[in-house]
Design a protein around this motif. Structure first.
Motif, PDB file in Angstrom:
ATOM      1  N   THR A 170      73.233  17.545  18.261  1.00  0.00           N
ATOM      2  CA  THR A 170      72.585  18.959  18.683  1.00  0.00           C
ATOM      3  C   THR A 170      71.311  18.408  18.795  1.00  0.00           C
ATOM      4  O   THR A 170      70.204  19.767  19.124  1.00  0.00           O
ATOM      5  N   SER A 171      69.761  17.591  18.249  1.00  0.00           N
ATOM      6  CA  SER A 171      68.940  17.663  17.838  1.00  0.00           C
ATOM      7  C   SER A 171      68.344  16.186  19.545  1.00  0.00           C
ATOM      8  O   SER A 171      68.689  15.117  20.134  1.00  0.00           O
ATOM      9  N   GLN A 202      77.163  14.490  12.443  1.00  0.00           N
ATOM     10  CA  GLN A 202      77.791  13.407  12.657  1.00  0.00           C
ATOM     11  C   GLN A 202      78.007  12.828  14.311  1.00  0.00           C
ATOM     12  O   GLN A 202      78.721  13.505  14.791  1.00  0.00           O
ATOM     13  N   VAL A 203      77.523  11.871  14.569  1.00  0.00           N
ATOM     14  CA  VAL A 203      77.329  11.854  16.357  1.00  0.00           C
ATOM     15  C   VAL A 203      78.501  10.063  16.560  1.00  0.00           C
ATOM     16  O   VAL A 203      78.322   9.828  15.857  1.00  0.00           O
ATOM     17  N   GLN A 204      78.713  10.865  17.554  1.00  0.00           N
ATOM     18  CA  GLN A 204      79.873   9.525  17.648  1.00  0.00           C
ATOM     19  C   GLN A 204      79.918   8.553  18.531  1.00  0.00           C
ATOM     20  O   GLN A 204      79.340   9.509  19.701  1.00  0.00           O
ATOM     21  N   LEU A 205      79.601   7.607  18.227  1.00  0.00           N
ATOM     22  CA  LEU A 205      78.754   6.652  20.323  1.00  0.00           C
ATOM     23  C   LEU A 205      80.871   5.929  20.665  1.00  0.00           C
ATOM     24  O   LEU A 205      80.737   5.459  19.338  1.00  0.00           O
ATOM     25  N   VAL A 206      80.416   5.847  22.080  1.00  0.00           N
ATOM     26  CA  VAL A 206      81.518   5.038  22.568  1.00  0.00           C
ATOM     27  C   VAL A 206      80.813   4.202  23.536  1.00  0.00           C
ATOM     28  O   VAL A 206      80.323   5.006  24.104  1.00  0.00           O
ATOM     29  N   GLU A 207      80.844   3.127  23.733  1.00  0.00           N
ATOM     30  CA  GLU A 207      80.761   2.438  24.893  1.00  0.00           C
ATOM     31  C   GLU A 207      81.521   1.815  25.296  1.00  0.00           C
ATOM     32  O   GLU A 207      83.005   2.469  25.533  1.00  0.00           O
ATOM     33  N   SER A 208      80.842   1.346  27.109  1.00  0.00           N
ATOM     34  CA  SER A 208      82.546   1.340  27.970  1.00  0.00           C
ATOM     35  C   SER A 208      81.330   0.549  29.069  1.00  0.00           C
ATOM     36  O   SER A 208      80.123   0.059  28.927  1.00  0.00           O
ATOM     37  N   GLY A 209      82.204  -0.615  29.676  1.00  0.00           N
ATOM     38  CA  GLY A 209      81.614  -1.408  31.007  1.00  0.00           C
ATOM     39  C   GLY A 209      81.571  -2.406  30.685  1.00  0.00           C
ATOM     40  O   GLY A 209      81.068  -3.049  30.999  1.00  0.00           O
TER      41      GLY A 209
END
Length: 124
Positions: A28-29, A1-8
């Motif tokens: 990982t890919s 599972q990929v976690q994505l965190v935005e900012s800005g």
């Protein structure tokens, strides 16, 4: 599972600039595409830009071409969206998204990983 965190995200006057960032963890890919989508109140979530993690090919929605630039920093696992010449109609919640593969898809249903969103408000 990929976690994505935005900012800005934030508030900016029309004509101004903002830079959004999205940091991915758990990826990982190398066959991975990251995209930005946005959603204004009462509208569908729409494609903004996408970048191929390997090679860096990009795609943009017509509405942002020439104003927005998507880029990646492989060492930091981060994708950035530089937004210039912002217009009132750019106001929306901006979401970072990711999908396995190499196709620079503009279809939100093809993305499996999503961030929580960051608000961008452009004022007159």
């Amino acid at each position: 599972q990929v976690q994505l965190v935005e900012s800005g995200g934030g508030l900016v006057q029309a004509g101004g600039s903002l830079r959004l960032s999205c940091t991915a963890s758990g990826r990982t890919s190398s066959s991975y595409v990251m995209g930005w989508f946005r959603q204004a109140p009462g509208t569908e979530r729409e494609f903004v830009a996408a970048i191929r993690w390997s090679g860096g090919s990009t795609a943009y929605a017509d509405s942002v071409k020439g104003r927005f630039t998507i880029s990646r920093d492989n060492a930091k696992n981060t994708v950035n969206l530089q937004m210039n010449s912002l217009q009132l109609e750019d106001t929306a919640v901006y979401y970072c998204a990711g999908r396995i593969g190499t196709r620079l898809s503009g279809t939100r249903f093809e993305y499996n990983d999503w961030g929580q969103g960051t608000q961008v408000t452009v004022s007159s």
